[in-house]
Scaffold this motif. Structure first.
Motif, mmCIF file in Angstrom:
data_model
loop_
_atom_site.group_PDB
_atom_site.id
_atom_site.type_symbol
_atom_site.label_atom_id
_atom_site.label_comp_id
_atom_site.label_asym_id
_atom_site.label_seq_id
_atom_site.Cartn_x
_atom_site.Cartn_y
_atom_site.Cartn_z
ATOM 1 N N LEU A 94 0.823 -1.207 0.000
ATOM 2 C CA LEU A 94 0.000 0.000 0.000
ATOM 3 C C LEU A 94 0.861 1.262 0.000
ATOM 4 C CD1 LEU A 94 -2.839 1.199 0.029
ATOM 5 C CD2 LEU A 94 -2.731 1.186 2.534
ATOM 6 N N LYS A 95 1.926 1.245 0.759
ATOM 7 C CA LYS A 95 2.836 2.392 0.799
ATOM 8 C C LYS A 95 3.495 2.588 -0.558
ATOM 9 C CE LYS A 95 5.391 5.528 2.961
ATOM 10 N NZ LYS A 95 4.810 6.793 3.434
ATOM 11 N N SER A 98 0.976 4.166 -2.885
ATOM 12 C CA SER A 98 0.757 5.574 -2.539
ATOM 13 C C SER A 98 1.931 6.451 -2.973
ATOM 14 C CB SER A 98 0.527 5.698 -1.031
ATOM 15 O OG SER A 98 0.215 7.020 -0.686
ATOM 16 N N MET A 101 1.933 6.903 -6.717
ATOM 17 C CA MET A 101 0.923 7.859 -7.158
ATOM 18 C C MET A 101 1.427 9.290 -6.971
ATOM 19 S SD MET A 101 -1.339 5.980 -8.451
ATOM 20 C CE MET A 101 -2.558 7.200 -8.859
ATOM 21 N N GLU A 102 2.181 9.530 -5.898
ATOM 22 C CA GLU A 102 2.790 10.853 -5.717
ATOM 23 C C GLU A 102 3.789 11.136 -6.841
ATOM 24 O OE1 GLU A 102 4.452 11.503 -1.847
ATOM 25 O OE2 GLU A 102 2.674 10.718 -0.834
ATOM 26 N N ARG A 182 -1.164 16.172 -4.629
ATOM 27 C CA ARG A 182 -0.669 15.017 -3.872
ATOM 28 C C ARG A 182 -1.674 14.591 -2.814
ATOM 29 N NH1 ARG A 182 5.403 14.188 -2.573
ATOM 30 N NH2 ARG A 182 6.311 14.212 -4.657
ATOM 31 N N ARG A 183 -2.257 15.579 -2.141
ATOM 32 C CA ARG A 183 -3.262 15.251 -1.108
ATOM 33 C C ARG A 183 -4.475 14.569 -1.735
ATOM 34 N NH1 ARG A 183 -1.826 20.441 0.731
ATOM 35 N NH2 ARG A 183 -3.787 21.349 -0.035
ATOM 36 N N LYS A 186 -3.667 10.985 -2.544
ATOM 37 C CA LYS A 186 -3.683 10.152 -1.329
ATOM 38 C C LYS A 186 -5.109 9.782 -0.945
ATOM 39 C CE LYS A 186 0.642 11.519 0.884
ATOM 40 N NZ LYS A 186 1.273 12.218 2.003
ATOM 41 N N VAL A 189 -6.217 6.989 -3.224
ATOM 42 C CA VAL A 189 -5.647 5.693 -2.823
ATOM 43 C C VAL A 189 -6.322 5.193 -1.551
ATOM 44 C CG1 VAL A 189 -3.552 4.526 -2.043
ATOM 45 C CG2 VAL A 189 -3.445 6.086 -3.979
ATOM 46 N N ASP A 190 -6.594 6.081 -0.606
ATOM 47 C CA ASP A 190 -7.296 5.686 0.609
ATOM 48 C C ASP A 190 -8.655 5.094 0.268
ATOM 49 O OD1 ASP A 190 -5.301 6.359 2.339
ATOM 50 O OD2 ASP A 190 -6.146 8.299 2.926
ATOM 51 N N ARG A 193 -9.010 1.400 -0.380
ATOM 52 C CA ARG A 193 -8.932 0.474 0.750
ATOM 53 C C ARG A 193 -10.307 0.005 1.195
ATOM 54 N NH1 ARG A 193 -5.268 3.714 4.941
ATOM 55 N NH2 ARG A 193 -5.541 1.806 6.126
#
Length: 198
Positions: A94-95, A98, A101-102, A182-183, A186, A189-190, A193
């Protein structure tokens, strides 16, 4: 027989010398920065000065402006795609997803300077969308597969949808705080989940 071997050998492209490769690398980096700041119509002299080379060096490697634009685009796509396996080796799934994606958000920011050329209809850029898809889609797919296998994100996400969604988020936030995109990525991506354990 010898002539055929020599002819075949001569037809192979010769590898660039190390100093030539460094110059090309410097030119591509400088062009990426200049295009992001000033667009693709920026003076070639500005790119040469930032790269620390002469104009002759620029034109020797990139005879047409379109050659330089194509090379910049492809090198940025490659750098983004090549980050995926590195992140997958260093981080939990997951990291890694993420962080990639950044990295993709950063790529979209540099791509903005190329938009005028890429959407101009010029035949020199015709193959670039396919190049983009052929490199970035598998890179993202590998990270998504790893995250699904780890039950960190839900299955069934189309990498194309995710690439387009992040690009749209970046474009919608253009001109805002650079961290805004970027936010948003994130948050996206969250959202993957949700129901990951089902």
């Amino acid at each position: 027989m010898k002539k055929q071997i020599i002819a075949a050998k001569d037809s192979q492209p010769r590898p660039k010398r190390a100093d030539a490769q460094r110059k090309v690398g410097s030119l591509l980096k400088a062009a990426t920065e200049v295009f992001a700041e000033s667009g693709v119509d920026a003076p070639v002299r500005e790119i040469a000065e930032r790269a620390g080379v002469g104009l002759g060096t620029v034109y020797r490697h990139f005879p047409q402006r379109s050659d330089l634009i194509v090379a910049v685009f492809q090198s940025n796509v490659d750098a983004c795609a090549d980050t995926a396996p590195v992140l997958a080796d260093k981080h939990p799934p997951l990291k890694a997803l993420s962080l990639w994606m950044e990295r993709y958000v950063d790529f979209i920011a540099t791509k903005r300077g190329l938009c005028k050329a890429l959407y101009s209809g010029d035949a020199a850029y015709k193959a670039l969308p396919e190049y983009f898809n052929s490199r970035l889609r598998p890179a993202l797919m590998s990270l998504l597969d790893g995250a699904v296998e780890a039950k960190a994100v839900r299955p069934g996400t189309d990498p194309n949808d995710l690439l387009v969604a992040v690009a749209n988020l970046c474009n919608a936030g253009y001109g805002r705080d650079p961290q805004h995109a970027r936010r948003m990525a994130k948050l996206l991506v969250d959202g993957l989940r949700y129901r990951a354990e089902d």
